[in-house]
Design an enzyme around this catalytic site. Structure first.
Site, PDB file in Angstrom:
ATOM      1  N   ARG A 137       0.832  -1.209   0.000  1.00 21.74           N
ATOM      2  CA  ARG A 137       0.000   0.000   0.000  1.00 21.74           C
ATOM      3  C   ARG A 137       0.870   1.264   0.000  1.00 21.74           C
ATOM      4  O   ARG A 137       0.549   2.251  -0.662  1.00 21.74           O
ATOM      5  CB  ARG A 137      -0.949  -0.008   1.191  1.00 21.74           C
ATOM      6  CG  ARG A 137      -1.995   1.095   1.141  1.00 21.74           C
ATOM      7  CD  ARG A 137      -3.108   0.864   2.139  1.00 21.74           C
ATOM      8  NE  ARG A 137      -2.629   0.942   3.517  1.00 21.74           N
ATOM      9  CZ  ARG A 137      -3.405   0.751   4.581  1.00 21.74           C
ATOM     10  NH1 ARG A 137      -4.680   0.433   4.415  1.00 21.74           N
ATOM     11  NH2 ARG A 137      -2.919   0.839   5.798  1.00 21.74           N
ATOM     12  N   LYS A 187      -2.838   6.434   1.470  1.00 21.67           N
ATOM     13  CA  LYS A 187      -2.725   6.864   2.863  1.00 21.67           C
ATOM     14  C   LYS A 187      -1.778   8.066   2.990  1.00 21.67           C
ATOM     15  O   LYS A 187      -0.772   8.032   3.697  1.00 21.67           O
ATOM     16  CB  LYS A 187      -2.261   5.696   3.736  1.00 21.67           C
ATOM     17  CG  LYS A 187      -2.727   5.793   5.180  1.00 21.67           C
ATOM     18  CD  LYS A 187      -2.546   4.473   5.901  1.00 21.67           C
ATOM     19  CE  LYS A 187      -2.877   4.571   7.380  1.00 21.67           C
ATOM     20  NZ  LYS A 187      -4.299   4.870   7.625  1.00 21.67           N
ATOM     21  N   GLU A 223     -16.613   6.069   4.314  1.00 22.12           N
ATOM     22  CA  GLU A 223     -15.944   5.447   5.458  1.00 22.12           C
ATOM     23  C   GLU A 223     -15.984   6.394   6.636  1.00 22.12           C
ATOM     24  O   GLU A 223     -16.383   7.554   6.517  1.00 22.12           O
ATOM     25  CB  GLU A 223     -14.505   5.054   5.122  1.00 22.12           C
ATOM     26  CG  GLU A 223     -13.589   6.180   4.691  1.00 22.12           C
ATOM     27  CD  GLU A 223     -12.169   5.675   4.416  1.00 22.12           C
ATOM     28  OE1 GLU A 223     -11.362   5.683   5.338  1.00 22.12           O
ATOM     29  OE2 GLU A 223     -11.889   5.285   3.270  1.00 22.12           O
TER      30      GLU A 223
END
Length: 324
Positions: free
Chosen positions: A106, A208, A244
């Site tokens: 990621r 992220k 989310e």
């Protein structure tokens, strides 16, 4: 846990720590009072590389402040990423990591999106292991929490005009933690946010990057003052579908069907989320990654959140347009 051998000694066993580290079994911590806050541990891992080069083997240094140019890319243009993962102590004394290669993948994807150099998957995992072993005495006893690991990738080279930084720093620090929410394991109380968006289409909601998180603070702070645990965001285009929570993914369950919003570019592909999807499928549930309408909440049998920090957290109530 079936074929998902995530907590076993393969392929990420942690060997005995270097004798130069503290030989204390545990740090002087009241483990029963542990929450989710920063507690300075012994060591952090750090390495640097210039643009267009590769990260070399880093080193462990005492936990402390780092020096940055005021023109650093991360300070001026937000060129930075972070990850979060945990190390656990088992009853037999072994220390285990949870799917660290997924965090490495990621970060690599995020680095490509943010035009940054990134460590290899092998380097990332090796650095995590070194950081865990150096701070082993800070890993809580079994059942008392975990050692939270925060890998950072920062554009630390100086840059005045808008451009990728000429130097990057890969750093990992650690802190013992327990429950993320003040409710502990009690059900969460969420508020559906309609005035602010967490992410927009074709933005960076699916990586992220550090710039994703400060923008949620206003809505989150307001919600917490009203007694809510956190904020549940809707899609920026229609305001009809779930996205989310500020720091975690969301699922709804109805009978033997579990649904979660699809990662279509605005939602972070959580590693706990991925694990729950795989386990649920093995247990015979029908798992759907799709657009989940906010109106489906009222019909759901169960709602829960997932994330590295939060684990798997049950939701007790959701307030939407002043209806609970």
């Amino acid at each position: 846990m079936g074929r998902y051998n995530w907590f076993t000694s393969q392929p990420y066993p942690l060997e005995s720590p270097n004798p130069s580290y503290s030989d204390e079994e545990y740090a002087d911590v009241d483990w029963d009072s542990l929450g989710f806050g920063l507690m300075a541990t012994d060591y952090m891992y750090i390495t640097k590389c210039c643009e267009g080069q590769h990260f070399e083997e880093g080193q462990l240094s005492r936990y402390g402040n780092i020096e940055l140019s005021p023109a650093a890319g991360v300070l001026n243009y937000g060129q930075g990423l972070f990850e979060g993962t945990k190390a656990y102590r088992k009853e037999n004394g072994r220390v285990l990591l949870f799917r660290p290669e997924q965090n490495a993948i990621r970060m690599k994807i995020g680095a490509e999106r943010m035009c940054m150099a990134s460590p290899s998957i092998e380097h990332f995992v090796h650095a995590l292991k070194q950081t865990v072993l150096a701070n082993k005495r800070w890993i809580p006893p079994p059942g008392k929490g975990s050692l939270y690991l925060r890998p950072l990738l920062l554009g630390t080279g100086p840059v005045l005009g808008l451009a990728p930084a000429p130097e990057y720093t890969f750093l990992i620090y650690a802190s013992p933690v327990r429950n993320y929410f003040k409710e502990g394991s009690a059900p969460l109380n969420l508020h559906v946010e309609e005035n602010f968006d967490r992410a927009s289409r074709r933005g960076t909601g699916n990586v992220k990057t550090i710039s994703n998180y400060a923008p949620v603070l206003m809505a989150q702070t307001t919600a917490k003052k009203r007694g809510f645990s956190d904020v549940l965001y809707l899609d920026s285009a229609t305001k009809k579908n779930l996205e989310e929570v500020s720091s975690c993914n969301i699922f709804i369950a109805k009978g033997k069907c579990i649904a979660t919003p699809a990662t279509n570019g605005t939602i972070l592909s959580g590693i706990t989320r991925k694990s729950v999807i795989e386990i649920a499928g093995d247990l015979g549930y029908q798992v759907e990654e799709r657009a989940v309408g906010v109106d489906e909440l009222i019909e759901a049998d169960e709602v829960f959140c997932t994330g590295t920090a939060v684990g798997v957290a049950p939701v007790g109530s959701i307030t939407y347009q002043d209806k609970r």
